[in-house]
Design a protein around this motif. Structure first.
Motif, PDB file in Angstrom:
ATOM      1  N   PHE A 156     -18.610 -15.427  -3.900  1.00  0.00           N
ATOM      2  CA  PHE A 156     -17.694 -15.322  -4.149  1.00  0.00           C
ATOM      3  C   PHE A 156     -17.812 -13.928  -5.648  1.00  0.00           C
ATOM      4  O   PHE A 156     -17.571 -12.922  -5.666  1.00  0.00           O
ATOM      5  CB  PHE A 156     -16.771 -16.129  -4.402  1.00  0.00           C
ATOM      6  N   ARG A 157     -18.599 -14.861  -6.524  1.00  0.00           N
ATOM      7  CA  ARG A 157     -19.345 -13.716  -7.611  1.00  0.00           C
ATOM      8  C   ARG A 157     -19.796 -12.577  -7.024  1.00  0.00           C
ATOM      9  O   ARG A 157     -19.675 -11.528  -7.870  1.00  0.00           O
ATOM     10  CB  ARG A 157     -20.090 -14.307  -8.779  1.00  0.00           C
ATOM     11  N   LEU A 158     -20.858 -12.500  -6.308  1.00  0.00           N
ATOM     12  CA  LEU A 158     -21.836 -11.764  -5.781  1.00  0.00           C
ATOM     13  C   LEU A 158     -20.957 -10.141  -5.658  1.00  0.00           C
ATOM     14  O   LEU A 158     -21.291  -9.369  -5.666  1.00  0.00           O
ATOM     15  CB  LEU A 158     -22.812 -12.126  -5.007  1.00  0.00           C
ATOM     16  N   HIS A 159     -19.222 -11.214  -4.533  1.00  0.00           N
ATOM     17  CA  HIS A 159     -18.976 -10.083  -3.853  1.00  0.00           C
ATOM     18  C   HIS A 159     -17.858  -9.611  -4.378  1.00  0.00           C
ATOM     19  O   HIS A 159     -16.980  -8.859  -4.251  1.00  0.00           O
ATOM     20  CB  HIS A 159     -17.861 -10.691  -2.337  1.00  0.00           C
ATOM     21  N   GLY A 160     -17.936  -9.946  -6.393  1.00  0.00           N
ATOM     22  CA  GLY A 160     -17.618  -9.046  -6.912  1.00  0.00           C
ATOM     23  C   GLY A 160     -15.725  -9.644  -7.693  1.00  0.00           C
ATOM     24  O   GLY A 160     -15.252  -9.124  -8.232  1.00  0.00           O
ATOM     25  N   VAL A 161     -16.343 -11.576  -6.712  1.00  0.00           N
ATOM     26  CA  VAL A 161     -14.646 -11.631  -7.499  1.00  0.00           C
ATOM     27  C   VAL A 161     -14.477 -12.618  -8.573  1.00  0.00           C
ATOM     28  O   VAL A 161     -16.052 -12.774  -9.687  1.00  0.00           O
ATOM     29  CB  VAL A 161     -13.953 -12.999  -6.083  1.00  0.00           C
ATOM     30  N   LYS A 162     -13.942 -12.205  -9.729  1.00  0.00           N
ATOM     31  CA  LYS A 162     -13.089 -12.166 -11.337  1.00  0.00           C
ATOM     32  C   LYS A 162     -12.650 -13.475 -11.220  1.00  0.00           C
ATOM     33  O   LYS A 162     -11.328 -13.506  -9.996  1.00  0.00           O
ATOM     34  CB  LYS A 162     -14.026 -11.149 -11.945  1.00  0.00           C
ATOM     35  N   GLU A 163     -12.010 -13.630 -13.122  1.00  0.00           N
ATOM     36  CA  GLU A 163     -10.833 -14.574 -12.932  1.00  0.00           C
ATOM     37  C   GLU A 163      -9.419 -13.522 -12.498  1.00  0.00           C
ATOM     38  O   GLU A 163      -9.844 -12.011 -12.725  1.00  0.00           O
ATOM     39  CB  GLU A 163     -10.741 -13.555 -14.381  1.00  0.00           C
ATOM     40  N   SER A 164      -8.638 -14.147 -12.073  1.00  0.00           N
ATOM     41  CA  SER A 164      -7.025 -13.358 -11.956  1.00  0.00           C
ATOM     42  C   SER A 164      -6.731 -12.657 -10.549  1.00  0.00           C
ATOM     43  O   SER A 164      -6.072 -11.960 -10.249  1.00  0.00           O
ATOM     44  CB  SER A 164      -6.884 -12.595 -12.921  1.00  0.00           C
ATOM     45  N   ASP A 165      -8.389 -12.649 -10.095  1.00  0.00           N
ATOM     46  CA  ASP A 165      -8.531 -12.256  -8.601  1.00  0.00           C
ATOM     47  C   ASP A 165      -8.034 -13.056  -7.135  1.00  0.00           C
ATOM     48  O   ASP A 165      -7.750 -13.678  -8.090  1.00  0.00           O
ATOM     49  CB  ASP A 165     -10.191 -11.858  -8.074  1.00  0.00           C
ATOM     50  N   ARG A 166      -7.255 -12.693  -6.687  1.00  0.00           N
ATOM     51  CA  ARG A 166      -7.007 -13.531  -5.475  1.00  0.00           C
ATOM     52  C   ARG A 166      -7.544 -13.826  -4.275  1.00  0.00           C
ATOM     53  O   ARG A 166      -7.748 -12.605  -4.022  1.00  0.00           O
ATOM     54  CB  ARG A 166      -5.010 -13.022  -5.109  1.00  0.00           C
ATOM     55  N   ILE A 167      -7.596 -14.555  -4.031  1.00  0.00           N
ATOM     56  CA  ILE A 167      -8.334 -15.040  -2.869  1.00  0.00           C
ATOM     57  C   ILE A 167      -6.892 -15.919  -1.625  1.00  0.00           C
ATOM     58  O   ILE A 167      -6.505 -17.117  -2.693  1.00  0.00           O
ATOM     59  CB  ILE A 167      -9.298 -15.966  -3.502  1.00  0.00           C
TER      60      ILE A 167
END
Length: 695
Positions: A156-167
């Motif tokens: 997730f982190r590698l693909h740009g997921v950060k705080e408050s993003d929706r998954i």
């Protein structure tokens, strides 16, 4: 009372004031209430605060009078893992709206609390999750779960997921769903789940509003002995989303196609889950937990959306965690190593409630499939036997089906062994008194049958089970600790025991939603939030349920939804009272029913209309109709008697099986409504429109 005498207190009294006044039969009492975690918690409170609380009613009163002290004790007793503890639990004289900032100053992570639960001793090689399907079971240890979450979080982190993003997960109830949710929560991203049996329109009604960055999906779903591919649905969903960076496909059904071609997220690409994990450049990286404020968003859940677009309800990490741990440890008496199965979809709030049992050291059983396959009505009892499940949760509808079919799993030729079972929980709709009696005949009489109520709005319970109180037919045992609920009349006055009213909560509680998600502005979200809960009674949470607290027991009776209340001649009552009569007296003739009030512009009064879906081979004749009217008049009142009884071919329900009474009521009253995609069988509403036009 001095603190020395408290620690040697001989017994917790498992009663409430006035209990002896009740004429209802007691179906269950805990054989040793002093041994429960709730009794232990009460002794701890007594010792620390120099009190003499001895009954549940007294403990409840303290919990809503001393809100800060109560939630402080729950935080410590249940074991919340936090980088920083709260400076204060709740600001003095905090209102319900705007939502107060509970636990200000604390920093914690939800996923860390589930993966590394405090105050419990867990063998890391023991089962954290057992996946159960129609074709077999598999076990995931605590170590395996932590490793799978670590790898998913790194990806997730590698693909740009950060705080408050929706998954978003368009996923069934299996371990991969839990892994993805915990990986998202470890970062501080917001998880939202939609069950794969949901139609494309209903999925997009939800996900377009929140704009997920990553969508995770199943390659296929196995249900009732058949495999259903997901590709076309997923393609249509991906095509309807903007800003999607990745679509990730799990091989949920082994050997079924894993097709990524044609799935074209407009801001990225489609991956199989194996490819997604293998894309990381640092596979040995640690699992890092972002420690965030307690009010940081964790989940987005959705209102039913039966008469319009669903509302996106945002829930906080700490409020969800603390409320669930309170309910599991104190109200359900869950211990490390217990095994909980809640039959649920990933859309329903009960999925989130089930998963949180990890934080108490329990093993969670994730069942993905039909509850009636492959062994018919014995499928779930046999699963309880084989997996030694201790806590089993389901819907009231499921239990009523077993009741109607006369299923006796322990007494039939199979003689299913249910000795591991300590509790059955039921929600989704009111549990009829006759079904209470049935459960204690068909299942072990030693279980705590907990009819519970709360909802998506609070991601938890207002009415809860309680090991210190008896179980009475038809009643939810108690108000949940810390939840200051009352029954109010339409003019905003609390009514006494034995009187019907609207369910309200008059003091703040930590699992209040943060807001409603709005892509327009935060102010718009707060406006929707206020309109949903604080318009009917200023400053007081209006939940939308119609209830009664019973005389002599204090138990809670659910009578239906407030917006579906029946009011002939101004007398208010709930549809559940009618349904209970049908289930008690006509279980063989009537398969299901829906009851709604009709008052058109030209009508002087409301007419109660009862629609019956008949059991196969049964006829809705004048004899049956007159019999139903007579028994309703005898057991309820003349005011309860339906003015019209008519046969129907189907009952409109949501994907979670809840009856869509409000849509039927609006159709009967001549309103031109837009029916939301959340109605699972909305085509049947055309029949009600035709009926209304001709009657």
């Amino acid at each position: 009372m001095n603190t020395a005498s408290v620690s040697t207190m001989s017994s917790i009294r498992p009663t409430i004031n006035g209990l002896a006044k009740s004429s209802k039969p007691i179906l269950w009492k805990h054989p040793d209430p002093d041994s429960t975690r709730m009794a232990e918690f009460m002794r701890r409170v007594n010792q620390k605060y120099d009190l003499d609380l001895q009954t549940y009613e007294e403990l409840f009163g303290w919990s809503i009078d001393q809100i800060g002290d109560f939630w402080t004790e729950v935080w410590d007793f249940s074991g919340i893992v936090a980088e920083k503890k709260p400076l204060e639990v709740l600001p003095k004289d905090a209102p319900l709206f705007p939502r107060p900032d509970f636990f200000a100053g604390a920093l914690l992570n939800f996923a860390e609390n589930l993966l590394y639960p405090a105050n419990v001793s867990i063998d890391p090689s023991s089962a954290a999750i057992i996946e159960a399907t129609e074709i077999g079971n598999s076990t995931i240890s605590w170590n395996e779960l932590r490793e799978r979450v670590r790898l998913c979080a790194i990806a997730f982190r590698l693909h740009g997921v950060k705080e408050s993003d929706r998954i978003a997960g368009f996923l069934g109830n299996h371990a991969n769903t839990v892994v993805a949710m915990l990986a998202a929560a470890s970062i501080g991203a917001i998880w939202t789940g939609v069950s794969p049996d949901t139609g494309v329109t209903a999925v997009l009604e939800r996900l377009v509003q929140i704009g997920p960055k990553v969508l995770l999906v199943d390659n296929a779903v196995r249900y009732n002995g058949k495999v259903h591919g997901s590709y076309q649905k997923v393609k249509d969903i991906v095509g309807g989303l903007r800003g999607l960076a990745a679509c990730v496909i799990f091989e949920t059904v082994k050997g079924f196609e894993m097709k990524t071609a044609g799935l074209d997220p407009d801001n990225g690409k489609a991956w199989t889950y194996a490819e997604f994990i293998q894309s990381v450049d640092n596979p040995a990286a640690h699992l890092d937990f972002n420690h965030l404020p307690p009010s940081h968003p964790l989940y987005i859940l959705y209102s039913s959306g039966t008469t319009g677009a669903p509302k996106c309800i945002v829930h906080s990490a700490a409020g969800t965690l603390l409320q669930h741990k309170k309910e599991h440890i104190l109200h359900c008496d869950i211990r490390p190593g217990d095994r909980m199965l809640y039959f649920t979809t990933t859309t329903w709030m009960m999925w989130h409630w089930l998963v949180s049992a990890l934080a108490s050291g329990a093993t969670i059983i994730l069942y993905d499939g039909s509850p009636f396959h492959p062994h018919g009505e014995l499928s779930m009892p046999l699963l309880i036997q084989d997996l030694r499940i201790t806590h089993f949760g389901t819907s009231a509808k499921y239990l009523s089906i077993l009741e109607q079919k006369g299923v006796r799993p322990m007494k039939g030729p199979e003689k299913v062994d249910l000795s591991s079972l300590t509790a059955i929980y039921s929600t989704g709709s009111p549990l009829a008194p006759s079904t209470f009696s049935y459960v204690y005949e068909a299942f072990p009489s030693s279980i705590n049958l907990g009819s519970i109520t709360g909802g998506t709005d609070i991601i938890s319970l207002f009415g809860a089970p309680c090991p210190l109180l008896p179980v009475y037919p038809g009643e939810i045992q108690c108000k949940g600790l810390g939840m200051a609920i009352e029954a109010w009349s339409p003019d905003g006055i609390a009514v006494g025991e034995g009187q019907e009213g609207d369910l309200v909560c008059v003091k703040p509680f930590p699992c209040q939603p943060i807001t409603f998600w709005s892509s327009e502005s935060s102010e718009k979200g707060q406006t929707k939030y206020k309109e949903a809960y604080f318009e009917m009674f200023t400053g007081v949470w209006h939940h939308g349920d119609f209830i009664r607290f019973e005389k002599g027991t204090g138990g809670l009776m659910m009578l239906g939804r407030s917006d579906g209340i029946l009011k002939p001649s101004g007398v208010r009552f709930g549809s559940a009272e009618i349904y209970n009569i049908l289930l008690k007296h006509y279980p063989d003739e009537v398969e299901d029913a829906i009851c709604a009030g009709r008052r058109r512009d030209t009508d002087a009064d409301e007419t109660v209309v009862l629609f019956l879906k008949m059991a196969p081979g049964k006829i809705c004749g004048d004899g049956l109709k007159n019999g139903i009217k007579a028994v309703i008049r005898k057991e309820l009142s003349a005011r309860h008697v339906p003015g019209v009884i008519n046969e129907c071919f189907d009952i409109p329900v949501t994907g979670n099986g809840k009856k869509v009474e409000i849509a039927v009521k609006q159709i009967l009253c001549g309103m031109n409504i837009k029916v939301g995609a959340s109605v699972a069988n909305k085509e049947c509403l055309e029949w009600y429109r035709e009926w209304a036009a001709n009657h």
